[in-house]
Motif scaffolding. Structure first.
Motif, PDB file in Angstrom:
ATOM      1  N   SER A  75      18.746   1.667 -13.661  1.00 53.15           N
ATOM      2  CA  SER A  75      19.547   2.798 -14.146  1.00 53.15           C
ATOM      3  C   SER A  75      20.959   2.751 -13.584  1.00 53.15           C
ATOM      4  O   SER A  75      21.932   3.008 -14.296  1.00 53.15           O
ATOM      5  N   ARG A  85      24.518   2.130 -15.796  1.00 56.65           N
ATOM      6  CA  ARG A  85      25.660   3.039 -15.827  1.00 56.65           C
ATOM      7  C   ARG A  85      26.939   2.365 -15.335  1.00 56.65           C
ATOM      8  O   ARG A  85      28.019   2.610 -15.869  1.00 56.65           O
ATOM      9  N   THR A 109      20.345   8.024 -18.011  1.00 58.39           N
ATOM     10  CA  THR A 109      20.517   7.569 -16.624  1.00 58.39           C
ATOM     11  C   THR A 109      20.986   8.641 -15.654  1.00 58.39           C
ATOM     12  O   THR A 109      20.768   8.498 -14.451  1.00 58.39           O
ATOM     13  N   LEU A 145      14.259   1.703 -20.585  1.00 60.10           N
ATOM     14  CA  LEU A 145      15.311   1.293 -19.657  1.00 60.10           C
ATOM     15  C   LEU A 145      15.683  -0.176 -19.849  1.00 60.10           C
ATOM     16  O   LEU A 145      16.862  -0.532 -19.817  1.00 60.10           O
TER      17      LEU A 145
END
Length: 337
Positions: A251, A255, A308, A330
């Motif tokens: 995650s 990002r 996220t 994910l």
């Protein structure tokens, strides 16, 4: 026979009515319907107690939508039911907090051989024995020996510092620069995101956990390590379960990649002058305004913002959002980004 409830509205002779069945359901709010449903369950269980025969009760997220006082009361009731040697129980939940409370409050009535985690595979659900220890002691004890754990500690320690010291100190700000793409903070002595070393983060972990751990790759850049490990996770064969530390790690990687892409494309100097105060949602919105025709990219970035945020700003002591997100979501999102 259906249950009847006496409803009174006023003091006159015609102000009392018995309600039951469909008529009762129509008159109740959603919250009241859940309470009514729970009362029916208790009624069924108490009736079956009198049969003195073995009974299997399957409980599926029974405490959802109730406040904590009632959640704990429900768990205590389940504990009382299990005191009856004729009753056996399977408890299903995706609520991590409820799961932890069940583990602690039911104590000797359950064991870790009866504690299972479900893994979705192609055409089947596989059960594996759940963790004996809570996630937090594992994070605290393994951050030197496991790079995935080291990365997963970043948001955890950041939240600890926020709660105990505040969000203006250098340690908090440095760890924040690993959850968002940030430029150098010369006034704070913090280098830009890509240049932060493992040792600089390790020093914060050791200080927070009162440890003296070392890492052999201490001079490497944390940003590079995050992306290497996120890539490894994304390439795991389907069916290899991602535990919490892997989900946090990928995650964070998702990002950082998404923010780097957007920040690189946005040329507005005013935006960059205030980038230290920007969160992911604001960066996505700026990108959407600058490039409204890039609908495919915007769709992916919206997924990043949706999936996220709560995984990283960890709602730290629950991690419930990560329990709900499947591994496939994910891994697919990482590859799309």
């Amino acid at each position: 026979a259906s249950l009847l409830f006496k409803y009174t509205d006023g003091n006159g002779p015609d102000d009392t009515k018995l309600l039951g069945g469909a008529e009762l359901q129509e008159s109740l709010s959603t919250g009241e319907q859940r309470v009514f449903y729970l009362l029916n369950i208790i009624f069924q269980i108490e009736t079956r107690r009198k049969l003195n025969k073995n009974q299997l009760v399957i409980v599926d997220d029974i405490a959802d939508s109730f406040d904590y006082k009632n959640k704990y009361a429900i768990i205590e009731y389940l504990k009382d039911v299990l005191d009856d040697p004729h009753f056996f129980m399977i408890v299903l939940t995706h609520n991590f907090d409820f799961y932890k409370t069940i583990k602690s409050r039911l104590g000797a009535k359950i064991n870790h051989q009866g504690n299972w985690t479900s893994i979705r595979k192609a055409g089947e659900i596989e059960l594996t024995i759940g963790e004996k220890r809570d996630v937090f002691p594992n994070l605290r004890s393994n951050y030197d020996s496991c790079d995935f754990t080291f990365i997963a500690c970043i948001p955890f320690v950041r939240n600890l510092i926020e709660f105990t010291i505040g969000d203006e100190n250098n340690q908090y700000l440095l760890l924040t620069s690993l959850l968002h793409m940030k430029p150098e903070r010369a006034d704070k002595g913090i280098v830009k995101t890509e240049d932060l070393t493992i040792q600089s983060v390790l020093d914060i972990f050791n200080s927070t956990f009162q440890q003296t751990k070392t890492k052999v790759n201490s001079t490497d850049k944390v940003y590079d390590l995050i992306l290497v490990k996120a890539e490894e996770i994304s390439n795991l064969a389907d069916g290899n379960p991602l535990d919490i530390k892997y989900k946090i790690c990928i995650s964070i990687g998702i990002r950082l990649l998404a923010e780097k892409f957007m920040i690189t494309k946005i040329t507005d100097p005013n935006f960059h002058n205030h980038i230290l105060k920007k969160v992911t949602g604001q960066v996505v919105e700026k990108y959407r305004n600058k490039f409204p025709t890039e609908t495919d990219n915007i769709a992916i970035l919206d997924r990043v913002n949706l999936m996220t945020a709560e995984n990283i700003h960890v709602n730290s002591f629950m991690y419930e959002p990560l329990m709900d997100l499947t591994d496939d979501h994910l891994k697919t999102l990482y590859k799309d980004v």
